[in-house]
Design a protein around this motif. Sequence first.
Motif, mmCIF file in Angstrom:
data_model
loop_
_atom_site.group_PDB
_atom_site.id
_atom_site.type_symbol
_atom_site.label_atom_id
_atom_site.label_comp_id
_atom_site.label_asym_id
_atom_site.label_seq_id
_atom_site.Cartn_x
_atom_site.Cartn_y
_atom_site.Cartn_z
ATOM 1 N N UNK A 105 17.105 -23.606 -24.230
ATOM 2 C CA UNK A 105 16.729 -25.236 -24.153
ATOM 3 C C UNK A 105 15.965 -26.014 -23.249
ATOM 4 N N UNK A 106 15.303 -24.638 -22.036
ATOM 5 C CA UNK A 106 14.591 -24.819 -20.793
ATOM 6 C C UNK A 106 12.863 -25.500 -21.663
ATOM 7 N N UNK A 107 13.202 -25.734 -22.939
ATOM 8 C CA UNK A 107 12.080 -25.613 -23.957
ATOM 9 C C UNK A 107 11.396 -27.243 -23.227
ATOM 10 N N UNK A 108 12.494 -27.658 -23.460
ATOM 11 C CA UNK A 108 12.785 -29.370 -24.099
ATOM 12 C C UNK A 108 12.809 -29.886 -21.985
ATOM 13 N N UNK A 109 12.764 -29.345 -20.663
ATOM 14 C CA UNK A 109 12.441 -29.355 -19.404
ATOM 15 C C UNK A 109 10.689 -29.003 -19.242
ATOM 16 N N UNK A 110 10.787 -30.111 -18.660
ATOM 17 C CA UNK A 110 9.545 -29.768 -17.703
ATOM 18 C C UNK A 110 9.316 -29.869 -15.673
ATOM 19 N N UNK A 111 8.188 -30.993 -15.100
ATOM 20 C CA UNK A 111 8.222 -30.576 -14.030
ATOM 21 C C UNK A 111 9.240 -32.223 -13.315
ATOM 22 N N UNK A 112 9.664 -33.086 -13.856
ATOM 23 C CA UNK A 112 10.139 -34.520 -14.043
ATOM 24 C C UNK A 112 11.911 -33.926 -13.709
ATOM 25 N N UNK A 117 20.218 -30.850 -11.183
ATOM 26 C CA UNK A 117 20.962 -31.273 -12.868
ATOM 27 C C UNK A 117 21.063 -29.678 -13.243
ATOM 28 N N UNK A 118 20.039 -28.970 -13.387
ATOM 29 C CA UNK A 118 19.565 -28.163 -13.838
ATOM 30 C C UNK A 118 20.253 -26.879 -13.011
ATOM 31 N N UNK A 119 20.784 -26.574 -12.206
ATOM 32 C CA UNK A 119 21.578 -25.736 -11.071
ATOM 33 C C UNK A 119 23.175 -25.891 -11.521
ATOM 34 N N UNK A 120 23.245 -27.426 -11.293
ATOM 35 C CA UNK A 120 25.145 -27.972 -12.381
ATOM 36 C C UNK A 120 24.503 -27.206 -12.715
ATOM 37 N N UNK A 121 23.953 -27.352 -14.238
ATOM 38 C CA UNK A 121 24.090 -27.138 -15.367
ATOM 39 C C UNK A 121 24.089 -25.281 -15.217
ATOM 40 N N UNK A 128 31.972 -20.574 -17.157
ATOM 41 C CA UNK A 128 32.215 -21.048 -18.920
ATOM 42 C C UNK A 128 33.126 -22.395 -18.592
ATOM 43 N N UNK A 129 32.200 -23.410 -18.011
ATOM 44 C CA UNK A 129 33.005 -24.485 -18.314
ATOM 45 C C UNK A 129 32.464 -25.637 -19.093
ATOM 46 N N UNK A 130 33.218 -26.677 -19.348
ATOM 47 C CA UNK A 130 32.205 -28.332 -19.597
ATOM 48 C C UNK A 130 31.517 -28.302 -19.214
ATOM 49 N N UNK A 131 30.457 -29.586 -19.212
ATOM 50 C CA UNK A 131 29.861 -30.053 -17.886
ATOM 51 C C UNK A 131 29.807 -31.465 -19.144
ATOM 52 N N UNK A 132 28.844 -32.385 -18.272
ATOM 53 C CA UNK A 132 28.444 -33.898 -18.723
ATOM 54 C C UNK A 132 26.909 -33.809 -18.397
ATOM 55 N N UNK A 133 25.753 -34.127 -18.519
ATOM 56 C CA UNK A 133 24.915 -34.352 -17.426
ATOM 57 C C UNK A 133 24.124 -35.196 -18.225
ATOM 58 N N UNK A 134 22.984 -36.413 -17.433
ATOM 59 C CA UNK A 134 21.556 -36.231 -18.210
ATOM 60 C C UNK A 134 20.848 -36.343 -17.219
ATOM 61 N N UNK A 136 15.904 -35.203 -17.587
ATOM 62 C CA UNK A 136 15.022 -35.838 -17.839
ATOM 63 C C UNK A 136 14.491 -34.830 -18.953
ATOM 64 N N UNK A 137 14.492 -34.852 -20.233
ATOM 65 C CA UNK A 137 14.062 -33.459 -21.100
ATOM 66 C C UNK A 137 12.275 -34.299 -21.792
ATOM 67 N N UNK A 138 11.676 -33.647 -22.641
ATOM 68 C CA UNK A 138 10.187 -33.058 -23.129
ATOM 69 C C UNK A 138 10.215 -33.159 -24.320
#
Length: 171
Positions: A105-112, A117-121, A128-134, A136-138
């Motif tokens: 999924x890092x394919x969709x990530x970038x400088x911004x 958030x990525x560390x928390x994910x 192995x816990x569920x998560x919810x985050x918003x 910035x993707x590209x």
Amino acid sequence: MNYDDDYGETFAQYDTSPKANIIPILSWDFHYELLNELKKYSFDLKRIQQIAHHFKWDTTDLKIKTRLQEEVIVITNLEQKIVFASNGILKMTGYKEAEILGKKPKTFQGPQTSLTDLKEIRTAIKKQKPFEKTIVNYKKNGELYNCKITCFPVFNLNKEITHFIAFEKVA
């Protein structure tokens, strides 16, 4: 010879049923569009059910049928490589499923994209816990969008984790 009269008489011969479904020609494009969306939904649902059956998932709590109508579904294996993406991925990201299968999924990530958030994910995935985050993707064309991700680890009937399933939408 009046073709209009001939047509009218011929039509009257064959259209004696009051149950005839007449759709104005202008609505065919809408009908086709809806039919196409239903086919995509059905195809995606069948593929997800095949994956679930193969890995013996209990998907009752995931509400896949309902969520597939509103969200993009991305399934990754334990190495975080994408093994499935629903048809909505193209509209949301500009990528076809074939272009992202086997990628992370890092394919969709970038400088911004927020490193916090990525560390928390990553932490939630390791635990192995569920998560919810918003985040910035590209998109494929470089355009930014806010992506709301709701992700769950998926366990088989033996309570062993096999995959992660993410429900995503533009926030």
